[in-house]
Design a protein around this motif. Structure first.
Motif, mmCIF file in Angstrom:
data_model
loop_
_atom_site.group_PDB
_atom_site.id
_atom_site.type_symbol
_atom_site.label_atom_id
_atom_site.label_comp_id
_atom_site.label_asym_id
_atom_site.label_seq_id
_atom_site.Cartn_x
_atom_site.Cartn_y
_atom_site.Cartn_z
ATOM 1 N N THR A 127 -95.073 6.543 -6.772
ATOM 2 C CA THR A 127 -94.103 5.260 -7.134
ATOM 3 C C THR A 127 -93.560 4.623 -5.698
ATOM 4 O OG1 THR A 127 -92.245 6.765 -7.356
ATOM 5 C CG2 THR A 127 -93.640 6.561 -9.108
ATOM 6 N N ASP A 128 -92.773 3.771 -5.735
ATOM 7 C CA ASP A 128 -92.194 3.069 -4.732
ATOM 8 C C ASP A 128 -90.676 3.180 -5.002
ATOM 9 O OD1 ASP A 128 -91.951 1.429 -2.522
ATOM 10 O OD2 ASP A 128 -92.013 -0.362 -3.683
ATOM 11 N N PRO A 129 -90.342 4.387 -4.561
ATOM 12 C CA PRO A 129 -88.868 4.769 -4.851
ATOM 13 C C PRO A 129 -87.890 4.108 -3.572
ATOM 14 C CG PRO A 129 -89.794 6.539 -3.786
ATOM 15 C CD PRO A 129 -91.043 5.571 -4.115
ATOM 16 N N SER A 130 -86.746 3.980 -4.127
ATOM 17 C CA SER A 130 -85.843 3.074 -3.083
ATOM 18 C C SER A 130 -85.246 4.433 -2.166
ATOM 19 C CB SER A 130 -84.646 2.554 -3.803
ATOM 20 O OG SER A 130 -83.871 3.410 -4.681
ATOM 21 N N TRP A 131 -84.429 3.944 -1.273
ATOM 22 C CA TRP A 131 -83.865 5.136 -0.286
ATOM 23 C C TRP A 131 -82.899 5.842 -1.388
ATOM 24 C CZ3 TRP A 131 -78.682 5.596 0.200
ATOM 25 C CH2 TRP A 131 -77.989 4.324 0.077
ATOM 26 N N PHE A 132 -82.251 5.336 -2.314
ATOM 27 C CA PHE A 132 -81.146 5.814 -2.848
ATOM 28 C C PHE A 132 -81.872 6.993 -4.045
ATOM 29 C CE2 PHE A 132 -78.730 6.471 -6.672
ATOM 30 C CZ PHE A 132 -77.554 7.066 -6.347
ATOM 31 N N GLU A 133 -83.036 6.699 -4.307
ATOM 32 C CA GLU A 133 -83.704 7.755 -5.195
ATOM 33 C C GLU A 133 -84.295 8.741 -4.550
ATOM 34 O OE1 GLU A 133 -85.510 4.886 -8.764
ATOM 35 O OE2 GLU A 133 -86.606 4.838 -6.828
ATOM 36 N N VAL A 134 -84.617 8.622 -3.113
ATOM 37 C CA VAL A 134 -85.215 9.536 -2.302
ATOM 38 C C VAL A 134 -84.265 10.536 -1.997
ATOM 39 C CG1 VAL A 134 -86.193 9.891 -0.097
ATOM 40 C CG2 VAL A 134 -87.190 8.051 -1.376
ATOM 41 N N ALA A 135 -82.978 9.757 -1.723
ATOM 42 C CA ALA A 135 -81.769 10.743 -0.967
ATOM 43 C C ALA A 135 -81.330 11.551 -2.318
ATOM 44 C CB ALA A 135 -80.762 9.847 -0.748
ATOM 45 N N ALA A 136 -81.225 10.912 -3.724
ATOM 46 C CA ALA A 136 -80.534 11.678 -4.784
ATOM 47 C C ALA A 136 -81.663 12.813 -5.036
ATOM 48 C CB ALA A 136 -80.737 10.644 -5.769
ATOM 49 N N ASP A 137 -82.887 12.383 -4.887
ATOM 50 C CA ASP A 137 -83.834 13.666 -5.234
ATOM 51 C C ASP A 137 -83.839 14.854 -4.182
ATOM 52 O OD1 ASP A 137 -86.633 14.737 -6.690
ATOM 53 O OD2 ASP A 137 -87.284 14.455 -4.531
ATOM 54 N N ARG A 138 -83.658 14.421 -2.916
ATOM 55 C CA ARG A 138 -83.597 15.686 -1.913
ATOM 56 C C ARG A 138 -82.418 16.309 -2.074
ATOM 57 N NH1 ARG A 138 -86.624 14.989 2.821
ATOM 58 N NH2 ARG A 138 -85.612 16.820 3.427
ATOM 59 N N LEU A 139 -81.304 15.590 -2.506
ATOM 60 C CA LEU A 139 -80.017 16.242 -2.885
ATOM 61 C C LEU A 139 -80.328 17.145 -3.824
ATOM 62 C CD1 LEU A 139 -77.171 16.517 -1.949
ATOM 63 C CD2 LEU A 139 -76.431 14.749 -3.546
ATOM 64 N N GLU A 140 -80.687 16.823 -5.020
ATOM 65 C CA GLU A 140 -80.945 17.749 -6.056
ATOM 66 C C GLU A 140 -81.864 18.877 -5.877
ATOM 67 O OE1 GLU A 140 -83.080 15.594 -9.340
ATOM 68 O OE2 GLU A 140 -81.190 14.590 -9.739
ATOM 69 N N HIS A 141 -82.694 18.700 -4.874
ATOM 70 C CA HIS A 141 -83.409 20.036 -4.509
ATOM 71 C C HIS A 141 -82.858 20.997 -3.541
ATOM 72 C CE1 HIS A 141 -86.901 17.846 -6.225
ATOM 73 N NE2 HIS A 141 -87.812 18.663 -5.914
ATOM 74 N N MET A 142 -81.596 20.277 -2.889
ATOM 75 C CA MET A 142 -80.771 21.186 -2.020
ATOM 76 C C MET A 142 -79.705 21.972 -2.611
ATOM 77 S SD MET A 142 -80.516 19.431 1.640
ATOM 78 C CE MET A 142 -79.717 17.670 1.164
ATOM 79 N N VAL A 143 -79.312 21.686 -3.922
ATOM 80 C CA VAL A 143 -77.893 22.247 -4.513
ATOM 81 C C VAL A 143 -78.191 23.462 -4.671
ATOM 82 C CG1 VAL A 143 -76.733 22.160 -6.543
ATOM 83 C CG2 VAL A 143 -77.415 19.930 -5.366
ATOM 84 N N LEU A 144 -79.193 24.099 -5.354
ATOM 85 C CA LEU A 144 -79.203 25.475 -5.646
ATOM 86 C C LEU A 144 -79.296 26.414 -4.343
ATOM 87 C CD1 LEU A 144 -81.303 25.813 -8.703
ATOM 88 C CD2 LEU A 144 -78.883 25.921 -8.733
ATOM 89 N N PRO A 145 -80.202 26.099 -3.245
ATOM 90 C CA PRO A 145 -80.147 26.972 -2.233
ATOM 91 C C PRO A 145 -78.800 26.861 -1.468
ATOM 92 C CG PRO A 145 -81.954 25.103 -1.864
ATOM 93 C CD PRO A 145 -81.551 25.254 -3.316
ATOM 94 N N SER A 146 -78.288 25.529 -1.481
ATOM 95 C CA SER A 146 -76.966 25.325 -0.648
ATOM 96 C C SER A 146 -75.781 26.004 -1.215
ATOM 97 C CB SER A 146 -76.690 24.090 -0.381
ATOM 98 O OG SER A 146 -77.744 23.130 0.207
ATOM 99 N N LEU A 147 -75.991 26.113 -2.923
ATOM 100 C CA LEU A 147 -74.953 26.815 -3.486
ATOM 101 C C LEU A 147 -75.050 28.320 -3.121
ATOM 102 C CD1 LEU A 147 -72.524 26.695 -5.395
ATOM 103 C CD2 LEU A 147 -73.999 26.703 -7.358
ATOM 104 N N ALA A 148 -76.251 28.851 -3.053
ATOM 105 C CA ALA A 148 -76.347 30.133 -2.643
ATOM 106 C C ALA A 148 -75.701 30.728 -1.343
ATOM 107 C CB ALA A 148 -77.926 30.836 -2.658
ATOM 108 N N ILE A 149 -76.066 29.906 -0.474
ATOM 109 C CA ILE A 149 -75.456 30.078 0.906
ATOM 110 C C ILE A 149 -73.927 30.109 0.720
ATOM 111 C CG2 ILE A 149 -75.289 29.101 3.338
ATOM 112 C CD1 ILE A 149 -78.192 28.339 3.114
ATOM 113 N N GLY A 150 -73.403 28.988 0.069
ATOM 114 C CA GLY A 150 -71.935 28.874 -0.103
ATOM 115 C C GLY A 150 -71.287 29.874 -0.624
ATOM 116 N N LEU A 151 -71.638 30.339 -1.672
ATOM 117 C CA LEU A 151 -71.145 31.470 -2.526
ATOM 118 C C LEU A 151 -71.356 32.821 -1.650
ATOM 119 C CD1 LEU A 151 -72.556 31.114 -6.172
ATOM 120 C CD2 LEU A 151 -70.112 30.663 -5.329
ATOM 121 N N ALA A 152 -72.138 32.950 -0.867
ATOM 122 C CA ALA A 152 -72.614 34.297 -0.077
ATOM 123 C C ALA A 152 -71.611 34.261 1.049
ATOM 124 C CB ALA A 152 -73.776 34.378 0.352
ATOM 125 N N TRP A 153 -70.974 33.057 1.618
ATOM 126 C CA TRP A 153 -70.289 33.091 2.758
ATOM 127 C C TRP A 153 -68.974 32.817 2.384
ATOM 128 C CZ3 TRP A 153 -71.319 34.715 7.659
ATOM 129 C CH2 TRP A 153 -72.658 35.050 7.954
#
Length: 322
Positions: free
Chosen positions: A175-201
């Motif tokens: 597709t031809d996503p906007s920068w906001f759609e790309v940033a939102a998609d990257r953020l969604e993929h980072m949430v779970l691994p980041s949350l695992a790090i946050g909870l562990a520390w």
């Protein structure tokens, strides 16, 4: 010791540490059994001449002293070498995964720090009550659990809600996503691994915050502030917390370096293509150049985190400036 001497000593110590780490880095991987040509030992169509040619092409047939001189000379030029597998520069092999790891780790650091500060402040102010031991015990329990187990539990709980692998949605490339759609998609993929790090520390940050605040809240200036009728939140925010930042800041900087270096387990659980996963694949392929470059980058991250913590002392601790 004045400010200039303090800076020179800290920067010099960091340089010496990085040089020692680079030397140990070279020795360790040469001491390991096998090399990049070992994987061709079981190849029936690969002749001995081909394996010898490969070792010569990669410089593995030369004396260790000569290999070390070439290695140090390249490092002084900022050259991490070339991958034994892809023949691409090591920096090109690692820069992409490192760029994916840093924001994920940064988000995990922010989540864990916010949770740890909140629990630590509440525990210190309500010391001896259920508001003290209950959240602190829960956060400390999470901190002793293996981070990969926390990641697996997050996969089970939120697997159908949030992305569980990768760094981006592959369908976006069609597709031809906007920068906001790309940033939102990257953020969604980072949430779970980041949350695992946050909870562990979060437990470590909560404990150090509570310990620092308990000491600060026992000082005479806090009693004076209470006598003036100031609100509890203002006393903590204006007086107690700023005077407790030194150990908290130290732990944050040190933790960031170690989280970047220890991101392999999190990235493996969530199939996150970061620096940890890249190094794991390099281990499988016996790609010394990538391993050396990767471990050197991680060492530099830890040393720089320590150096930034030392430099932050100049701002937080007036005794160093004098």
């Amino acid at each position: 010791m004045n400010r200039g001497e303090y800076l020179i000593r800290r920067v010099g110590s960091a340089v010496v540490t990085i040089a020692a780490a680079a030397t140990i880095n070279f020795v360790l991987f040469r001491a390991a059994p096998g090399d990049a040509s070992t994987q061709y030992q079981m190849c029936r169509t690969c002749s001995a001449e081909f394996r010898d040619y490969l070792r010569g092409e990669l410089g593995l047939d030369r004396p260790l002293a000569e290999q070390f001189v070439r290695y140090v000379t390249a490092l002084l030029r900022g050259d991490l070498g070339y991958s034994f597998q892809t023949r691409r520069p090591v920096w090109e092999e690692l820069s992409g995964p490192l760029a994916d790891t840093l924001p994920m780790v940064g988000l995990g650091l922010a989540l864990g720090l916010a949770l740890g500060l909140l629990i630590g402040v509440v525990s210190a102010w309500r010391r001896g009550t259920a508001a003290d031991w209950a959240p602190l015990s829960a956060s400390m329990f999470l901190s002793v659990l293996p981070i990969q187990w926390i990641g697996l539990m997050l996969l089970l709980l939120f697997g159908g809600i949030l992305p569980t692998g990768g760094v981006a949605d592959p369908y976006l490339r069609f597709t031809d996503p906007s920068w906001f759609e790309v940033a939102a998609d990257r953020l969604e993929h980072m949430v779970l691994p980041s949350l695992a790090i946050g909870l562990a520390w979060s437990g470590s940050w909560a404990l150090i915050t509570r310990s620092a605040l308990v000491g600060a809240l026992a000082e005479d200036y806090i009693l004076t502030a209470r006598a003036k009728g100031l609100s509890r939140w203002r006393i903590v925010r204006r007086y107690a917390l700023p005077n407790s930042l030194l150990p908290i800041a130290t732990l944050v900087f040190l933790t960031f370096g170690y989280i970047v270096a220890g991101s392999l387990l999190v990235e493996t659980v969530f199939s996150y293509p970061g620096i940890g996963l890249a190094l794991y694949e390099a281990v499988q392929n016996r790609d010394y150049a990538v391993l050396q470059g990767g471990f050197l980058l991680l060492t530099v991250a830890i040393v720089l985190a320590n150096l930034l913590a030392d430099l932050l002392y100049l701002k937080l601790d007036p005794r160093i400036r004098t």
